[in-house]
Design a protein around this motif. Structure first.
Motif, PDB file in Angstrom:
ATOM      1  N   GLU A 197       0.820  -1.212   0.000  1.00 43.59           N
ATOM      2  CA  GLU A 197       0.000   0.000   0.000  1.00 43.59           C
ATOM      3  C   GLU A 197       0.855   1.264   0.000  1.00 43.59           C
ATOM      4  N   THR A 198       1.851   1.303   0.863  1.00 48.67           N
ATOM      5  CA  THR A 198       2.646   2.522   1.039  1.00 48.67           C
ATOM      6  C   THR A 198       3.899   2.550   0.178  1.00 48.67           C
ATOM      7  N   GLN A 199       4.297   1.364  -0.343  1.00 49.06           N
ATOM      8  CA  GLN A 199       5.546   1.229  -1.084  1.00 49.06           C
ATOM      9  C   GLN A 199       6.745   1.648  -0.231  1.00 49.06           C
ATOM     10  N   MET A 200       6.594   1.504   1.066  1.00 49.06           N
ATOM     11  CA  MET A 200       7.680   1.718   2.016  1.00 49.06           C
ATOM     12  C   MET A 200       8.050   0.370   2.618  1.00 49.06           C
ATOM     13  N   PRO A 201       9.262   0.237   3.130  1.00 51.57           N
ATOM     14  CA  PRO A 201       9.607  -1.007   3.810  1.00 51.57           C
ATOM     15  C   PRO A 201       8.591  -1.345   4.900  1.00 51.57           C
ATOM     16  N   LYS A 219      23.704  -0.503   4.690  1.00 48.57           N
ATOM     17  CA  LYS A 219      23.970  -0.069   6.059  1.00 48.57           C
ATOM     18  C   LYS A 219      24.846   1.171   6.094  1.00 48.57           C
ATOM     19  N   LEU A 220      24.506   2.106   6.986  1.00 48.90           N
ATOM     20  CA  LEU A 220      25.271   3.341   7.162  1.00 48.90           C
ATOM     21  C   LEU A 220      25.810   3.410   8.587  1.00 48.90           C
ATOM     22  N   PRO A 221      26.925   4.103   8.805  1.00 50.71           N
ATOM     23  CA  PRO A 221      27.410   4.312  10.173  1.00 50.71           C
ATOM     24  C   PRO A 221      26.378   5.152  10.936  1.00 50.71           C
ATOM     25  N   ALA A 222      25.808   4.603  11.975  1.00 46.03           N
ATOM     26  CA  ALA A 222      24.713   5.275  12.675  1.00 46.03           C
ATOM     27  C   ALA A 222      25.129   6.603  13.286  1.00 46.03           C
ATOM     28  N   ASP A 223      26.404   6.703  13.693  1.00 45.51           N
ATOM     29  CA  ASP A 223      26.853   7.929  14.353  1.00 45.51           C
ATOM     30  C   ASP A 223      27.210   9.040  13.359  1.00 45.51           C
ATOM     31  N   ASP A 224      27.520   8.662  12.111  1.00 45.81           N
ATOM     32  CA  ASP A 224      27.852   9.665  11.098  1.00 45.81           C
ATOM     33  C   ASP A 224      27.604   9.067   9.716  1.00 45.81           C
ATOM     34  N   VAL A 225      26.399   9.245   9.205  1.00 51.01           N
ATOM     35  CA  VAL A 225      26.016   8.615   7.930  1.00 51.01           C
ATOM     36  C   VAL A 225      26.808   9.177   6.755  1.00 51.01           C
ATOM     37  N   THR A 226      27.364  10.385   6.901  1.00 56.11           N
ATOM     38  CA  THR A 226      28.083  11.011   5.780  1.00 56.11           C
ATOM     39  C   THR A 226      29.358  10.262   5.408  1.00 56.11           C
ATOM     40  N   LYS A 227      29.813   9.364   6.259  1.00 59.45           N
ATOM     41  CA  LYS A 227      30.988   8.577   5.920  1.00 59.45           C
ATOM     42  C   LYS A 227      30.722   7.682   4.702  1.00 59.45           C
ATOM     43  N   LYS A 228      29.448   7.315   4.490  1.00 57.46           N
ATOM     44  CA  LYS A 228      29.104   6.476   3.342  1.00 57.46           C
ATOM     45  C   LYS A 228      28.057   7.113   2.433  1.00 57.46           C
ATOM     46  N   PHE A 229      27.309   8.075   2.949  1.00 55.78           N
ATOM     47  CA  PHE A 229      26.256   8.699   2.162  1.00 55.78           C
ATOM     48  C   PHE A 229      26.285  10.203   2.369  1.00 55.78           C
ATOM     49  N   SER A 265      15.294  11.793   3.388  1.00 55.71           N
ATOM     50  CA  SER A 265      14.287  10.848   2.895  1.00 55.71           C
ATOM     51  C   SER A 265      14.908   9.533   2.453  1.00 55.71           C
ATOM     52  N   LYS A 266      16.216   9.521   2.229  1.00 50.43           N
ATOM     53  CA  LYS A 266      16.899   8.300   1.802  1.00 50.43           C
ATOM     54  C   LYS A 266      17.477   7.513   2.976  1.00 50.43           C
ATOM     55  N   ILE A 267      17.333   8.053   4.177  1.00 48.13           N
ATOM     56  CA  ILE A 267      17.896   7.407   5.362  1.00 48.13           C
ATOM     57  C   ILE A 267      16.777   6.831   6.222  1.00 48.13           C
ATOM     58  N   MET A 268      16.899   5.567   6.564  1.00 47.00           N
ATOM     59  CA  MET A 268      15.957   4.932   7.484  1.00 47.00           C
ATOM     60  C   MET A 268      16.668   4.621   8.793  1.00 47.00           C
ATOM     61  N   ARG A 269      15.958   4.836   9.879  1.00 53.24           N
ATOM     62  CA  ARG A 269      16.491   4.520  11.209  1.00 53.24           C
ATOM     63  C   ARG A 269      15.665   3.397  11.842  1.00 53.24           C
ATOM     64  N   ASN A 270      16.288   2.752  12.829  1.00 49.96           N
ATOM     65  CA  ASN A 270      15.605   1.698  13.583  1.00 49.96           C
ATOM     66  C   ASN A 270      15.044   0.638  12.635  1.00 49.96           C
ATOM     67  N   VAL A 271      15.897   0.146  11.769  1.00 50.82           N
ATOM     68  CA  VAL A 271      15.456  -0.814  10.757  1.00 50.82           C
ATOM     69  C   VAL A 271      15.435  -2.231  11.302  1.00 50.82           C
ATOM     70  N   PHE A 272      16.557  -2.660  11.866  1.00 51.64           N
ATOM     71  CA  PHE A 272      16.628  -3.999  12.442  1.00 51.64           C
ATOM     72  C   PHE A 272      16.894  -3.975  13.947  1.00 51.64           C
ATOM     73  N   LYS A 273      17.363  -2.826  14.407  1.00 52.75           N
ATOM     74  CA  LYS A 273      17.561  -2.645  15.840  1.00 52.75           C
ATOM     75  C   LYS A 273      17.519  -1.154  16.138  1.00 52.75           C
ATOM     76  N   LYS A 274      17.313  -0.818  17.357  1.00 56.77           N
ATOM     77  CA  LYS A 274      17.167   0.582  17.731  1.00 56.77           C
ATOM     78  C   LYS A 274      18.456   1.362  17.465  1.00 56.77           C
ATOM     79  N   ARG A 303      18.167   3.941   1.697  1.00 57.19           N
ATOM     80  CA  ARG A 303      17.124   3.394   0.826  1.00 57.19           C
ATOM     81  C   ARG A 303      17.521   3.579  -0.636  1.00 57.19           C
ATOM     82  N   SER A 304      17.567   2.502  -1.368  1.00 60.32           N
ATOM     83  CA  SER A 304      17.937   2.599  -2.795  1.00 60.32           C
ATOM     84  C   SER A 304      16.752   3.023  -3.655  1.00 60.32           C
ATOM     85  N   GLY A 305      15.538   2.680  -3.212  1.00 62.06           N
ATOM     86  CA  GLY A 305      14.371   2.938  -4.045  1.00 62.06           C
ATOM     87  C   GLY A 305      14.202   1.903  -5.141  1.00 62.06           C
TER      88      GLY A 305
END
Length: 632
Positions: free
Chosen positions: A407-411, A434-444, A456-465, A471-473
């Motif tokens: 319905e939402t086309q979201m994970p 996966k992105l470094p949670a403390d500093d996502v700019t290291k990879k994105f 909008s391209k970053i998701m948090r709390n995906v598999f653990k808090k 998100r590739s889309g």
């Protein structure tokens, strides 16, 4: 007898090892290790030397006895050695700094078709510590003005071929920008400038994730966004291409894919530079010139994007008019590298042109992880990624394919835990990294000056808090033998002719036509065609759909949209609001399913683009599509 037994045993061991290696794709583990190792090592060395800028790689080759007089650029019958290219680059850098006032860190827009001049201007900017923003020369009107404006550049260097696109309206929407047409007179002026090699501090970079280039992408909604291409990504590309293709200094890499895209510029030109190889540039793709230029330049590696290989495969062969010889296999190409080669054309392309190896990759300019597949047989045909037993473990730890909510086309998220769920092997889902949670700019590094789009391209709390994922889309699936396949884009954006088409951009442009009341844009799948063709469920201010109106709309679309984004089909709706939900949102799902099959569109009138206007489309035309007798 003993010696014979030993020989048989040794042969069995070799064959068993070969089988085991193939079965577990151990060779792909080696490729993965080489790519990762090369990239990391080169980044570390560049950081330690304070020379992240690729200008220094050009300089090194230009000053080395082994490569100084070797061809670096081949274009339309002309050749420039590494030393010659370096000298010209310094001159353009000097001109930009002394005559145009470009300073360290400045962003300069570059709207140019493929050419040697594209390379000179690009590296000229890097030579003085400035950053280019690559502008898609196919853009027009609002989209062109938007990209120029969003770059924050005060100077734009423009190919004379596209001066006409810089209308009064476009210029007015980019206040404060100076547009410089790089004419032949200007070229002669720069030729007479004394080249200055400015000191290293001018090119000093603070971080390997700092901006190297701005490259625009359509994204998933709205107008193009400027993705930040970091120095680190350039070094990764510089490792990915040579290892996967086996590129050496003796290779000639041919690309006619647009240099304003990261495929040609970063995975092509920059990779060639790292190896001290030769770059053969085609101005633009054409089935009539592709193999001709490949043969003339003695190219050994070719690059493709999207439907390139399909168009080459279905084009008539080039035959010598005197001898009757077929030129299909008269070339030195051993590897074809790119993304978008479909399974149904994969083997046909290889067989017709005698290409031994396909190096298919999956990546996004702004993405946090790339995939690749080196294929010499049919085992991984059509896959965008293939990994061995060891590398598969790493990739699965740093990426995932998660279930989507229809319905939402979201994970999808578990109602109890709020976490996402990985799909099983073989099932489709959204690919995330996966992105470094403390500093996502290291990879994105995200989109330049656009925090909303970046977040909008970053998701948090995906598999653990507290975790963070990109998100590739895109919808991908991973089978149980280490192969990864592309399925589709998520949401409204669809791919056509190797380009992402933004439905919002098309609807916005069509909505400016005086007779259009409503335009709902979507992509439809067609028989015998890959990707999705643009279709518009449209409402006019008159019930009389005249030939003049259809011609006017076609002309308007072509003037305001890139060629690949001009809709090919129209579905004329009986009234405004027909295609909205109870919450007043445009629905596209049913429209997509009905496609442009006249039997499924509830009696709505259909039209398709033919020449200069939209003409009626009915059962006869649909049967032509089904029979494969139509090329769009």
């Amino acid at each position: 007898m003993e010696m014979s037994s030993l020989a048989l045993g040794a042969a069995a061991t070799v064959l068993g090892s070969a089988y085991l290696s193939a079965r577990l794709s151990l060779a792909h583990d080696v490729i993965f290790a080489k790519i990762a190792g090369t990239s990391i090592l080169n980044i570390i060395l560049a950081v330690r030397a304070g020379k992240l800028n690729f200008f220094y790689i050009l300089e090194r080759h230009a000053q080395a006895k082994s490569t100084a007089n070797k061809p670096f650029i081949l274009f339309e019958g002309k050749s420039w050695t590494y030393a010659e290219t370096y000298e010209i680059v310094l001159k353009y850098g000097t001109w930009l700094k002394k005559h145009k006032g470009v300073k360290k860190g400045d962003i300069v827009a570059l709207e140019y078709q493929n050419s040697a001049m594209f390379m000179f201007l690009w590296f000229g900017l890097w030579s003085i510590g400035a950053k280019p923003a690559f502008i898609n020369y196919q853009l027009q009107g609002d989209a062109l003005a938007h990209c120029m404006r969003e770059s924050t550049a005060k100077l734009a260097l423009v190919d004379p071929l596209f001066e006409s696109g810089l209308t009064v309206e476009v210029r007015a929407k980019v206040p404060g920008m100076e547009f410089v047409i790089v004419s032949e007179d200007l070229e002669r002026q720069v030729e007479n400038i004394e080249a200055v090699r400015y000191p290293d501090w001018l090119r000093k970079e603070d971080s390997y994730v700092g901006t190297a280039i701005l490259i625009y992408t359509s994204g998933t909604t709205g107008l193009p966004k400027a993705a930040i291409m970091s120095w680190a990504k350039l070094f990764v590309g510089g490792g990915l291409t040579p290892v996967g293709t086996g590129m050496t200094a003796n290779d000639v890499f041919y690309t006619c894919m647009p240099l304003y895209h990261s495929s040609a510029s970063c995975l092509g030109a920059c990779a060639v530079l790292t190896q001290g190889a030769t770059l053969a540039i085609g101005r633009k793709f054409s089935t009539k010139t592709f193999w001709k230029e490949v043969r003339e330049t003695n190219s050994t590696i070719i690059q493709y994007v999207g439907e390139t290989c399909r168009y080459l495969t279905v084009a008539p062969p080039e035959i010598d008019p005197v001898t009757g010889e077929n030129f299909d296999k008269q070339h030195r190409v051993r590897v074809a590298m790119g993304n978008g080669l479909r399974p149904d054309i994969w083997d046909k392309f290889k067989e017709r042109f005698g290409i031994e190896t396909i190096y298919e990759f999956y990546a996004a300019t702004e993405g946090a992880l790339g995939l690749w597949n080196v294929s010499t047989n049919s085992f991984s045909k059509g896959a965008v990624g293939r990994y061995g037993l060891l590398s598969r473990t790493y990739v699965k730890a740093t990426s995932a394919i998660v279930e989507l909510d229809d319905e939402t086309q979201m994970p999808w998220r578990d109602p109890k835990t709020g976490f996402c769920r990985r799909v099983k092997d073989g099932e489709p889902g959204e690919f995330i990294a996966k992105l470094p949670a403390d500093d996502v700019t290291k990879k994105f590094q995200g989109y330049f000056g656009n925090k909303g789009a970046t977040n909008s391209k970053i998701m948090r709390n995906v598999f653990k808090k507290g975790d963070a994922w990109f998100r590739s889309g895109d919808v991908l699936r991973w089978d149980d033998e280490g192969r990864i396949y592309f399925s589709d884009r998520i949401g409204d954006t669809f791919r056509w002719k190797s380009e992402n088409v933004s439905t919002e951009e098309v609807a916005h442009a069509l909505g400016k036509h005086p007779a259009v009341l409503e335009a709902n844009v979507y992509g439809v799948q067609l028989p015998n065609h890959d990707g999705r063709a643009g279709c518009v469920a449209i409402s006019f201010d008159t019930p009389n759909v005249t030939p003049e109106l259809m011609a006017s709309l076609a002309s308007h679309a072509r003037e305001t949209l890139p060629k690949y984004a001009v809709p090919l089909f129209l579905r004329v709706m009986k009234s405004v609001g027909q295609q909205t939900t109870g919450t007043m949102k445009h629905q596209k799902h049913i429209l997509r399913q009905q496609s442009v099959n006249p039997k499924k569109v509830d009696g709505d009138a259909l039209f398709w683009l033919q020449g200069s206007r939209y003409e009626a489309f009915g059962e006869k035309e649909w049967k032509q599509l089904e029979g494969g007798r139509v090329k769009l």
